[in-house]
Design a protein around this motif. Sequence first.
Motif, PDB file in Angstrom:
ATOM      1  N   UNK A 113       0.780  -0.949   0.326  1.00 53.28           N
ATOM      2  CA  UNK A 113       0.053  -0.056   0.345  1.00 53.28           C
ATOM      3  C   UNK A 113       0.607   1.478   0.134  1.00 53.28           C
ATOM      4  N   UNK A 114       0.384   2.242  -0.869  1.00 53.35           N
ATOM      5  CA  UNK A 114       0.801   3.905  -0.771  1.00 53.35           C
ATOM      6  C   UNK A 114       0.040   4.209   0.765  1.00 53.35           C
ATOM      7  N   UNK A 115       1.510   5.248   1.043  1.00 55.89           N
ATOM      8  CA  UNK A 115       1.360   6.712   2.025  1.00 55.89           C
ATOM      9  C   UNK A 115       1.529   7.835   1.639  1.00 55.89           C
ATOM     10  N   UNK A 116       0.212   8.531   1.727  1.00 51.25           N
ATOM     11  CA  UNK A 116       1.489   9.533   1.957  1.00 51.25           C
ATOM     12  C   UNK A 116       2.993  10.455   2.081  1.00 51.25           C
ATOM     13  N   UNK A 117       2.953  11.288   1.698  1.00 54.09           N
ATOM     14  CA  UNK A 117       4.411  11.725   2.737  1.00 54.09           C
ATOM     15  C   UNK A 117       4.121  12.543   3.030  1.00 54.09           C
ATOM     16  N   UNK A 118       4.743  12.738   4.818  1.00 53.11           N
ATOM     17  CA  UNK A 118       4.366  13.063   5.974  1.00 53.11           C
ATOM     18  C   UNK A 118       4.432  15.054   5.612  1.00 53.11           C
ATOM     19  N   UNK A 119       4.892  15.526   6.206  1.00 48.18           N
ATOM     20  CA  UNK A 119       4.888  16.809   6.628  1.00 48.18           C
ATOM     21  C   UNK A 119       6.305  17.909   6.220  1.00 48.18           C
ATOM     22  N   UNK A 120       6.649  18.429   5.575  1.00 46.23           N
ATOM     23  CA  UNK A 120       8.454  18.874   5.083  1.00 46.23           C
ATOM     24  C   UNK A 120       8.731  18.782   6.444  1.00 46.23           C
ATOM     25  N   UNK A 121       9.765  18.576   6.462  1.00 48.09           N
ATOM     26  CA  UNK A 121      11.192  17.805   7.669  1.00 48.09           C
ATOM     27  C   UNK A 121      11.792  19.250   8.077  1.00 48.09           C
ATOM     28  N   UNK A 122      12.216  19.537   7.029  1.00 46.03           N
ATOM     29  CA  UNK A 122      13.149  20.704   7.381  1.00 46.03           C
ATOM     30  C   UNK A 122      12.812  22.174   7.276  1.00 46.03           C
ATOM     31  N   UNK A 123      11.159  22.095   6.530  1.00 46.27           N
ATOM     32  CA  UNK A 123      10.002  23.519   7.454  1.00 46.27           C
ATOM     33  C   UNK A 123       9.844  22.532   8.851  1.00 46.27           C
ATOM     34  N   UNK A 124       9.537  21.853   8.984  1.00 45.12           N
ATOM     35  CA  UNK A 124       9.197  21.328  10.529  1.00 45.12           C
ATOM     36  C   UNK A 124      10.145  21.839  11.068  1.00 45.12           C
ATOM     37  N   UNK A 125      11.836  21.331  11.203  1.00 43.19           N
ATOM     38  CA  UNK A 125      12.536  21.558  12.184  1.00 43.19           C
ATOM     39  C   UNK A 125      12.657  23.561  12.477  1.00 43.19           C
ATOM     40  N   UNK A 126      12.473  24.148  11.220  1.00 38.77           N
ATOM     41  CA  UNK A 126      12.677  25.601  11.276  1.00 38.77           C
ATOM     42  C   UNK A 126      11.710  26.662  12.805  1.00 38.77           C
ATOM     43  N   UNK A 127      10.684  25.594  12.357  1.00 41.23           N
ATOM     44  CA  UNK A 127       9.899  26.302  12.981  1.00 41.23           C
ATOM     45  C   UNK A 127       9.486  25.896  14.858  1.00 41.23           C
ATOM     46  N   UNK A 128      10.335  23.888  14.871  1.00 40.22           N
ATOM     47  CA  UNK A 128      10.855  24.023  15.882  1.00 40.22           C
ATOM     48  C   UNK A 128      11.629  24.852  16.635  1.00 40.22           C
TER      49      UNK A 128
ATOM     50  N   UNK B 113      10.772  33.554   9.420  1.00 39.91           N
ATOM     51  CA  UNK B 113       9.739  33.658   7.367  1.00 39.91           C
ATOM     52  C   UNK B 113      10.878  33.174   6.961  1.00 39.91           C
ATOM     53  N   UNK B 114      12.001  33.931   6.331  1.00 40.19           N
ATOM     54  CA  UNK B 114      13.094  34.327   5.843  1.00 40.19           C
ATOM     55  C   UNK B 114      13.396  33.510   5.475  1.00 40.19           C
ATOM     56  N   UNK B 115      13.378  32.020   7.124  1.00 37.69           N
ATOM     57  CA  UNK B 115      14.213  30.939   6.542  1.00 37.69           C
ATOM     58  C   UNK B 115      13.234  29.932   6.023  1.00 37.69           C
ATOM     59  N   UNK B 116      11.690  29.801   7.056  1.00 34.22           N
ATOM     60  CA  UNK B 116      11.323  29.427   6.591  1.00 34.22           C
ATOM     61  C   UNK B 116      11.062  29.005   5.007  1.00 34.22           C
ATOM     62  N   UNK B 117      10.596  30.096   4.260  1.00 33.46           N
ATOM     63  CA  UNK B 117      10.051  30.115   3.128  1.00 33.46           C
ATOM     64  C   UNK B 117      10.602  29.429   2.389  1.00 33.46           C
ATOM     65  N   UNK B 118      11.936  28.911   2.493  1.00 34.55           N
ATOM     66  CA  UNK B 118      12.939  28.225   1.410  1.00 34.55           C
ATOM     67  C   UNK B 118      12.850  26.766   1.582  1.00 34.55           C
TER      68      UNK B 118
ATOM     69  N   UNK C 153      10.815  26.934  -4.448  1.00 30.56           N
ATOM     70  CA  UNK C 153      11.928  27.957  -5.080  1.00 30.56           C
ATOM     71  C   UNK C 153      12.332  26.609  -5.410  1.00 30.56           C
ATOM     72  N   UNK C 154      12.566  25.035  -4.481  1.00 29.40           N
ATOM     73  CA  UNK C 154      13.655  24.399  -5.062  1.00 29.40           C
ATOM     74  C   UNK C 154      13.443  22.519  -5.696  1.00 29.40           C
ATOM     75  N   UNK C 155      11.559  23.044  -5.801  1.00 30.42           N
ATOM     76  CA  UNK C 155      10.732  21.854  -6.879  1.00 30.42           C
ATOM     77  C   UNK C 155       9.676  22.314  -6.676  1.00 30.42           C
ATOM     78  N   UNK C 156       8.331  20.594  -7.214  1.00 27.41           N
ATOM     79  CA  UNK C 156       7.336  21.291  -7.053  1.00 27.41           C
ATOM     80  C   UNK C 156       6.514  19.677  -5.828  1.00 27.41           C
ATOM     81  N   UNK C 157       5.625  19.666  -5.661  1.00 24.14           N
ATOM     82  CA  UNK C 157       4.826  18.769  -5.031  1.00 24.14           C
ATOM     83  C   UNK C 157       3.913  18.935  -5.688  1.00 24.14           C
ATOM     84  N   UNK C 158       3.339  17.395  -5.552  1.00 25.13           N
ATOM     85  CA  UNK C 158       2.188  17.064  -6.591  1.00 25.13           C
ATOM     86  C   UNK C 158       1.369  15.996  -5.558  1.00 25.13           C
ATOM     87  N   UNK C 159       0.547  16.633  -5.236  1.00 29.90           N
ATOM     88  CA  UNK C 159      -0.830  16.069  -4.570  1.00 29.90           C
ATOM     89  C   UNK C 159      -2.246  15.347  -4.820  1.00 29.90           C
TER      90      UNK C 159
END
Length: 320
Positions: free
Chosen positions: A14-29, A66-71, A105-111
Amino acid sequence: MTLWNGVLPFYPQPRHAAGFNVPLLIVILVFLALAVSFLLILPGIRGHSRWFWLVRVLLSLFIGAEIVAVHFSAEWSVGRVSTNTSYKAFSVARVRAHVGLHVGLEGINITLTGNPVQQLNETIDYNEQFIWRVGENYAEAYAEALEKGLPDPVLYLAEKFTPSSPCGVYRQYRLAGHYASATLWVAFCFWLLSNALLSMPVPLYGGLALLTTGAFALFSVFSFASISSVPLCQLRLGSSELTTHYGAAFWITLATGILCLLLGVAVVSLQYARPSALRIFLDGSVKDCDSQAKRSSPLVLNNPLHKQFGALDLTMSTNL
């Protein structure tokens, strides 16, 4: 590889959807931890200076986060459509699903999310990422997606951004993302510099650093907006057409750039017009120190017997 029920069995599990963006989560934390740490020590700051420091620190942390997270955000340009479309190659089966395109800025996500999720005896819930940053090969990622047999809507949208696509948008989006990312990192460096300068007795240079921070943040927005002049190919999924528009990351970066410009202009203007008021705002403890100094001034008690004896003038000084 053989057919099973008219569909190639590309996925044995079975396929599973990708989780939350890990680098973005680290920046927020990280920035949340800094904010919480400051709030814990905030009660130890006396008087009205507590509110000055609250505004300064939280506003500065918001700008830096904000400046770091939007990357790492894929919400610079987004599009979403609900459609009835084909599901996989070599099959006439169609599914009702929500298809999303998220450009960063670094690519695309398709859901791809089924409506309902369970259709054709499968869980239709995909979140696929295709990266074009330095060191990554978008064409190879697309070839791997073909080998894995991703659903048709995902492959269709990913193919539009390949270097060999007739759309020709790969180069424009890739270059715009690189330039926007580079200018945002420069803005982050000037944000660090502005915090250091505003903590020193040189607020003028701190204000100029804030102006530069805002300017580079706006440069990143203009870099990404430059691709709007490139017409995107028509994206038809079944009977519906997917259109894109600027997303949350784009507008938040624009607002942050304008905010930094306004703060920089305010600091520079106050430095020339009312430097004392600016100093009080940047170091809010000045008023409290003055009032504390008045409260702790020495209390002089004269000996009432000095007139009677006239020989001694006893004075007691007590600091309260």
